[in-house]
Scaffold this motif. Sequence first.
Motif, PDB file in Angstrom:
ATOM      1  N   PRO A 439       0.844  -1.204   0.000  1.00 20.86           N
ATOM      2  CA  PRO A 439       0.000   0.000   0.000  1.00 20.86           C
ATOM      3  C   PRO A 439       0.878   1.252   0.000  1.00 20.86           C
ATOM      4  CG  PRO A 439      -0.738  -1.567   1.650  1.00 20.86           C
ATOM      5  CD  PRO A 439       0.576  -2.073   1.155  1.00 20.86           C
ATOM      6  N   PRO A 440       0.369   2.358  -0.573  1.00 17.44           N
ATOM      7  CA  PRO A 440       1.182   3.592  -0.643  1.00 17.44           C
ATOM      8  C   PRO A 440       1.694   4.056   0.717  1.00 17.44           C
ATOM      9  CG  PRO A 440      -0.774   3.790  -2.020  1.00 17.44           C
ATOM     10  CD  PRO A 440      -0.925   2.514  -1.247  1.00 17.44           C
ATOM     11  N   GLU A 441       0.839   3.957   1.756  1.00 16.85           N
ATOM     12  CA  GLU A 441       1.280   4.397   3.076  1.00 16.85           C
ATOM     13  C   GLU A 441       2.421   3.545   3.596  1.00 16.85           C
ATOM     14  OE1 GLU A 441      -1.755   3.492   2.300  1.00 16.85           O
ATOM     15  OE2 GLU A 441      -2.921   5.350   2.264  1.00 16.85           O
ATOM     16  N   ALA A 442       2.325   2.235   3.381  1.00 22.56           N
ATOM     17  CA  ALA A 442       3.381   1.333   3.838  1.00 22.56           C
ATOM     18  C   ALA A 442       4.672   1.564   3.063  1.00 22.56           C
ATOM     19  CB  ALA A 442       2.921  -0.110   3.697  1.00 22.56           C
ATOM     20  N   ALA A 443       4.549   1.776   1.762  1.00 22.35           N
ATOM     21  CA  ALA A 443       5.742   2.029   0.958  1.00 22.35           C
ATOM     22  C   ALA A 443       6.437   3.310   1.388  1.00 22.35           C
ATOM     23  CB  ALA A 443       5.358   2.103  -0.523  1.00 22.35           C
ATOM     24  N   GLU A 444       5.648   4.345   1.700  1.00 23.61           N
ATOM     25  CA  GLU A 444       6.224   5.611   2.149  1.00 23.61           C
ATOM     26  C   GLU A 444       6.933   5.455   3.482  1.00 23.61           C
ATOM     27  OE1 GLU A 444       4.797  10.201   3.182  1.00 23.61           O
ATOM     28  OE2 GLU A 444       3.366   8.728   2.395  1.00 23.61           O
ATOM     29  N   ALA A 445       6.338   4.684   4.392  1.00 22.86           N
ATOM     30  CA  ALA A 445       6.971   4.445   5.690  1.00 22.86           C
ATOM     31  C   ALA A 445       8.271   3.675   5.538  1.00 22.86           C
ATOM     32  CB  ALA A 445       6.019   3.691   6.612  1.00 22.86           C
ATOM     33  N   ALA A 446       8.306   2.721   4.619  1.00 19.35           N
ATOM     34  CA  ALA A 446       9.513   1.924   4.407  1.00 19.35           C
ATOM     35  C   ALA A 446      10.635   2.763   3.822  1.00 19.35           C
ATOM     36  CB  ALA A 446       9.204   0.748   3.497  1.00 19.35           C
ATOM     37  N   VAL A 447      10.284   3.717   2.970  1.00 17.23           N
ATOM     38  CA  VAL A 447      11.291   4.564   2.351  1.00 17.23           C
ATOM     39  C   VAL A 447      11.842   5.582   3.349  1.00 17.23           C
ATOM     40  CG1 VAL A 447      11.657   6.355   0.600  1.00 17.23           C
ATOM     41  CG2 VAL A 447      10.424   4.262   0.018  1.00 17.23           C
ATOM     42  N   GLU A 448      11.025   6.011   4.289  1.00 14.72           N
ATOM     43  CA  GLU A 448      11.397   7.108   5.178  1.00 14.72           C
ATOM     44  C   GLU A 448      12.477   6.715   6.170  1.00 14.72           C
ATOM     45  OE1 GLU A 448      11.292  11.031   6.206  1.00 14.72           O
ATOM     46  OE2 GLU A 448      10.243  10.025   4.561  1.00 14.72           O
ATOM     47  N   THR A 449      12.317   5.613   6.904  1.00 13.23           N
ATOM     48  CA  THR A 449      13.265   5.238   7.954  1.00 13.23           C
ATOM     49  C   THR A 449      13.422   3.722   8.025  1.00 13.23           C
ATOM     50  OG1 THR A 449      11.567   5.094   9.674  1.00 13.23           O
ATOM     51  CG2 THR A 449      12.634   7.240   9.357  1.00 13.23           C
ATOM     52  N   ALA A 455       8.883  -2.299  10.439  1.00 16.22           N
ATOM     53  CA  ALA A 455       7.484  -2.477  10.821  1.00 16.22           C
ATOM     54  C   ALA A 455       6.665  -2.971   9.642  1.00 16.22           C
ATOM     55  CB  ALA A 455       6.926  -1.157  11.355  1.00 16.22           C
ATOM     56  N   VAL A 456       6.914  -2.415   8.462  1.00 22.31           N
ATOM     57  CA  VAL A 456       6.196  -2.849   7.261  1.00 22.31           C
ATOM     58  C   VAL A 456       6.554  -4.293   6.925  1.00 22.31           C
ATOM     59  CG1 VAL A 456       5.930  -2.472   4.784  1.00 22.31           C
ATOM     60  CG2 VAL A 456       5.983  -0.518   6.348  1.00 22.31           C
ATOM     61  N   ALA A 457       7.835  -4.633   7.024  1.00 21.49           N
ATOM     62  CA  ALA A 457       8.277  -5.995   6.713  1.00 21.49           C
ATOM     63  C   ALA A 457       7.657  -7.006   7.670  1.00 21.49           C
ATOM     64  CB  ALA A 457       9.795  -6.072   6.776  1.00 21.49           C
ATOM     65  N   ALA A 458       7.478  -6.626   8.927  1.00 23.09           N
ATOM     66  CA  ALA A 458       6.893  -7.554   9.900  1.00 23.09           C
ATOM     67  C   ALA A 458       5.433  -7.846   9.591  1.00 23.09           C
ATOM     68  CB  ALA A 458       7.027  -6.976  11.304  1.00 23.09           C
ATOM     69  N   ASP A 459       4.707  -6.878   9.028  1.00 23.38           N
ATOM     70  CA  ASP A 459       3.287  -7.063   8.724  1.00 23.38           C
ATOM     71  C   ASP A 459       3.043  -7.651   7.339  1.00 23.38           C
ATOM     72  OD1 ASP A 459       2.668  -5.996  11.181  1.00 23.38           O
ATOM     73  OD2 ASP A 459       2.446  -3.945  10.415  1.00 23.38           O
ATOM     74  N   ALA A 460       4.039  -7.615   6.465  1.00 23.24           N
ATOM     75  CA  ALA A 460       3.869  -8.093   5.094  1.00 23.24           C
ATOM     76  C   ALA A 460       4.062  -9.604   5.023  1.00 23.24           C
ATOM     77  CB  ALA A 460       4.867  -7.387   4.181  1.00 23.24           C
ATOM     78  N   PRO A 461       3.592 -10.235   3.951  1.00 23.36           N
ATOM     79  CA  PRO A 461       3.851 -11.673   3.756  1.00 23.36           C
ATOM     80  C   PRO A 461       5.350 -11.944   3.689  1.00 23.36           C
ATOM     81  CG  PRO A 461       2.150 -10.894   2.249  1.00 23.36           C
ATOM     82  CD  PRO A 461       2.733  -9.677   2.896  1.00 23.36           C
ATOM     83  N   PRO A 462       5.780 -13.136   4.064  1.00 23.88           N
ATOM     84  CA  PRO A 462       7.222 -13.435   4.090  1.00 23.88           C
ATOM     85  C   PRO A 462       7.924 -13.199   2.768  1.00 23.88           C
ATOM     86  CG  PRO A 462       5.986 -15.154   5.208  1.00 23.88           C
ATOM     87  CD  PRO A 462       4.976 -14.271   4.580  1.00 23.88           C
ATOM     88  N   GLU A 463       7.259 -13.505   1.655  1.00 23.86           N
ATOM     89  CA  GLU A 463       7.921 -13.336   0.362  1.00 23.86           C
ATOM     90  C   GLU A 463       8.145 -11.860   0.018  1.00 23.86           C
ATOM     91  OE1 GLU A 463       3.473 -13.922  -0.313  1.00 23.86           O
ATOM     92  OE2 GLU A 463       5.089 -14.822   0.892  1.00 23.86           O
ATOM     93  N   VAL A 464       7.421 -10.951   0.714  1.00 15.91           N
ATOM     94  CA  VAL A 464       7.616  -9.515   0.523  1.00 15.91           C
ATOM     95  C   VAL A 464       8.443  -8.930   1.659  1.00 15.91           C
ATOM     96  CG1 VAL A 464       6.465  -7.275   0.333  1.00 15.91           C
ATOM     97  CG2 VAL A 464       5.469  -9.289  -0.763  1.00 15.91           C
ATOM     98  N   GLY A 465       8.171  -9.330   2.888  1.00 16.44           N
ATOM     99  CA  GLY A 465       8.831  -8.760   4.044  1.00 16.44           C
ATOM    100  C   GLY A 465      10.313  -9.085   4.123  1.00 16.44           C
TER     101      GLY A 465
END
Length: 532
Positions: A439-449, A455-465
């Motif tokens: 999702p755009p919000e998750a992608a923005e959070a991942a890019v920021e810090t 946090a995004v990787a922990a909530d995403a499926p293993p193949e993405v996280g």
Amino acid sequence: MDATTPAQGRKAGAKEWLGLTVLALPTLVMSVDVTVLYLALPHLGADLQPSANQTLWIIDIFGFLLAGFLITMGTLGDRIGRRRLLMIGGAGFAVASLVAAYANSAEMLIAARALLGFFGATLMPSTLSLISNMFADSKQRAQAVAIWAACVSSGIAIGPPVGGLLLESFWWGSVFLLAVPVMVLLLVAAPFLLPEYKSPSAHKLDLVSVGLSLGSVIPVIWSVKELAEDGLHALPLAVLVAGLLLGVLFVRRQKRLTEPLLDVGLFRNSEFSATLLMLLVGVGVVGGVYLFISQYLQLIKDQGPMEAGLWMLPSAFVMMVTAAASPALVRWVRPGFLVGGGLAISATGYFMLLGVGADDGLSALVIAMIVLFSGLGPVFALGTDLVLGTAPPERSGSAAAMSETAMEFGISLGIALLGSIGAAVYRNNMEDAVPDGLPPEAAEAAVETLPGAMAVAADAPPEVGAPLAERAFAFFMDGFHASAVVCGITVGLFALVSFVLLRNARTKAQIDAEAPKADDESRDEPAPAAAR
């Protein structure tokens, strides 16, 4: 001057060394507070739920007020009494710590942190300037200043294990309560162990100078932080220009006053100015790189606060040893060469951080930190002593304030500038590396810090996280290494500057040791013919 101030050259006894302990403890506690707060942020964030902007103010307001009032408080201590100002500051710091510990809103905590910065500004220059009154013998004073400097520097390193121990057992407010018993001890022991000192020519404090001082220091620090974090924008640029203009007006006013808030004439001494510059750079860059080291240990190596702090203790111990040994080494090595050599060793340690990777063990980091911090010992010990040694005794409060201001400016600038370098490298790489499907919000959070990416990787499926976390770790290390290179080059260059500008610098102990020889030679010379 109070009668308790020792006569020039008299050896300090047990009372003075016990008094040094009283002065060192609050200094150590204030240094510990710098790193303890970073560990407490997740806990107080869950409780008080501050906004992102409020979180930044919780962190920064302490340093803003501390740097802004240091010069004022250093001069005020010369006027109303350094011990009196120290006790007022200790009482105020204890009360503000209690308010911070039991704050029930973000606004209340910000206000408490502001008070801590204000009263902290009374403590730091008072402790350092009182040392010059208690230790009239230059050799003993150099050793006392080295112990004081070791407390300032090592407090930053021992903060994580102390904070981790408290946070594992108590609530987040406990990290602020750590200062209360120390300040109570200060209030009880100070009247018995510390001398009082007032400038013989004390005059009324110039409130216009106070306003100009705050109006220049605080806006400059704020604007530099904003520019480093968000790039060029009109508002911080305007604030920076306004702060610099007020600084010019402040300097011009000091030159006209018979009793200035800041004795700008001290800067005519090139050794004094160069030493302040060495302190600013040496402390500033280590303050910035420390953020990367703490994040590396906790986020990449997945260590708790106390475990991460324990890995930092060897470097803190080595720095205390080199700081304590530096005053004795000036018998054989010039102080300027010791300071320059220390900076050169630290520069080597920064470059050694390039050997630290996300998948490596911790030995490379620990060795690099030991080398880095061992070089800082002479900078802290001799730098502060040279600053005090070049100032007249009646202006040591102002000199101590300038020394502390240089270090506070260094920390603020180092964190802002180096943090922005690392963040820019991380963001630029991550913008094209975020996996599809987020999702755009998750992608923005991942890019920021990096914490956002984890946090995004922990909530995403293993193949993405999993690939997201791996890329985030790698790009964080790229930013870490870029900052380490900048630190190494900068500190290396200033090591060369120190060899040149401080090559003839002498400590107060060396100057006093040569004085009797000069007197003896003058007595041995034949009398002029007119006298015969």
